[in-house]
Design a protein around this motif. Sequence first.
Motif, PDB file in Angstrom:
ATOM      1  N   PRO A 117       0.809  -1.220   0.000  1.00  0.00           N
ATOM      2  CA  PRO A 117       0.000   0.000   0.000  1.00  0.00           C
ATOM      3  C   PRO A 117       0.845   1.274   0.000  1.00  0.00           C
ATOM      4  N   MET A 118       1.949   1.313   0.744  1.00  0.00           N
ATOM      5  CA  MET A 118       2.833   2.492   0.709  1.00  0.00           C
ATOM      6  C   MET A 118       3.382   2.713  -0.691  1.00  0.00           C
ATOM      7  N   LEU A 119       3.797   1.623  -1.323  1.00  0.00           N
ATOM      8  CA  LEU A 119       4.373   1.700  -2.655  1.00  0.00           C
ATOM      9  C   LEU A 119       3.337   2.177  -3.671  1.00  0.00           C
ATOM     10  N   ALA A 120       2.139   1.648  -3.580  1.00  0.00           N
ATOM     11  CA  ALA A 120       1.073   2.058  -4.491  1.00  0.00           C
ATOM     12  C   ALA A 120       0.711   3.526  -4.284  1.00  0.00           C
ATOM     13  N   HIS A 121       0.714   3.967  -3.029  1.00  0.00           N
ATOM     14  CA  HIS A 121       0.402   5.368  -2.725  1.00  0.00           C
ATOM     15  C   HIS A 121       1.441   6.298  -3.342  1.00  0.00           C
ATOM     16  N   LEU A 122       2.708   5.956  -3.214  1.00  0.00           N
ATOM     17  CA  LEU A 122       3.768   6.780  -3.794  1.00  0.00           C
ATOM     18  C   LEU A 122       3.605   6.884  -5.308  1.00  0.00           C
ATOM     19  N   CYS A 123       3.406   5.751  -5.964  1.00  0.00           N
ATOM     20  CA  CYS A 123       3.277   5.756  -7.418  1.00  0.00           C
ATOM     21  C   CYS A 123       2.062   6.554  -7.879  1.00  0.00           C
ATOM     22  N   ALA A 124       0.954   6.432  -7.159  1.00  0.00           N
ATOM     23  CA  ALA A 124      -0.259   7.161  -7.530  1.00  0.00           C
ATOM     24  C   ALA A 124      -0.089   8.666  -7.345  1.00  0.00           C
ATOM     25  N   GLU A 125       0.537   9.055  -6.248  1.00  0.00           N
ATOM     26  CA  GLU A 125       0.716  10.483  -5.957  1.00  0.00           C
ATOM     27  C   GLU A 125       1.651  11.163  -6.952  1.00  0.00           C
ATOM     28  N   LEU A 126       2.611  10.429  -7.466  1.00  0.00           N
ATOM     29  CA  LEU A 126       3.625  11.032  -8.329  1.00  0.00           C
ATOM     30  C   LEU A 126       3.402  10.763  -9.810  1.00  0.00           C
ATOM     31  N   ALA A 127       2.378  10.032 -10.150  1.00  0.00           N
ATOM     32  CA  ALA A 127       2.186   9.595 -11.536  1.00  0.00           C
ATOM     33  C   ALA A 127       2.226  10.745 -12.534  1.00  0.00           C
ATOM     34  N   ASP A 128       1.668  11.880 -12.169  1.00  0.00           N
ATOM     35  CA  ASP A 128       1.627  13.030 -13.080  1.00  0.00           C
ATOM     36  C   ASP A 128       2.501  14.179 -12.619  1.00  0.00           C
TER      37      ASP A 128
END
Length: 232
Positions: A117-128
């Motif tokens: 979940p931490m990893l997914a949160h980081l990727c989602a927050e920084l995607a754009d």
Amino acid sequence: MTSYFAIVPAAGSGARFGGTTPKQYEMLAGRPLIHYSLAVLCACPLIERVWVVLAPDDTGWRSFDWTPLGPKLESVFSGGATRSASVANGLRAAATAVCDEDWLLVHDAARPCLSLPMLAHLCAELADDPVGGLLAVPLADTLKRADDEQRVARTEARDGLWQAQTPQMFRYGLLRRALAEHPAGTDEASAIEALGLRPRLVRGDASNLKVTYAADLRLAEMILRARGGGDE
């Protein structure tokens, strides 16, 4: 479509940890410490490949069976004298597989409690995000500045201060240029900052701790066992 890749620098000896075994191979809940960092990256559906960058004379890696982590994992025996050099060598090893606009995540070998979940949160927050960023947590403790006699010189204001964690996530081309031009930083974000850019701080969790001293292993094991991880 933008792709995601990861590098885990693991060429250090862990001098502050003490002992005769390189820190990344110290046992934690039945497995070598580095196993947990690699496992969560390999398990992330977004990440296509994970390079672990080892010292050229590493003798510990082949003592363990890494096949359960799957085909994403690739070992590179080209670690340098510093973290920055190891990451830069890892980026060179990845050059044939990664495009400049792809995301590259760098994660500590000694940060075993990163969760999906931490990893997914980081990727989602920084995607754009135009720059990229890193997991971090706001400082909660009071900070003291010491003098030469190990006495308190003053109390430092903690407003706006964050403790950097990993993964740190930036575009491949940008990160490679930043490390080439500014190799003296202690993490990837500092090299990006030296280019005049402002990485984004993505709020993480205190459980994503870095194992620096032997006592940290016990805390990490408690966290992993509470999640149901590690061998019983």
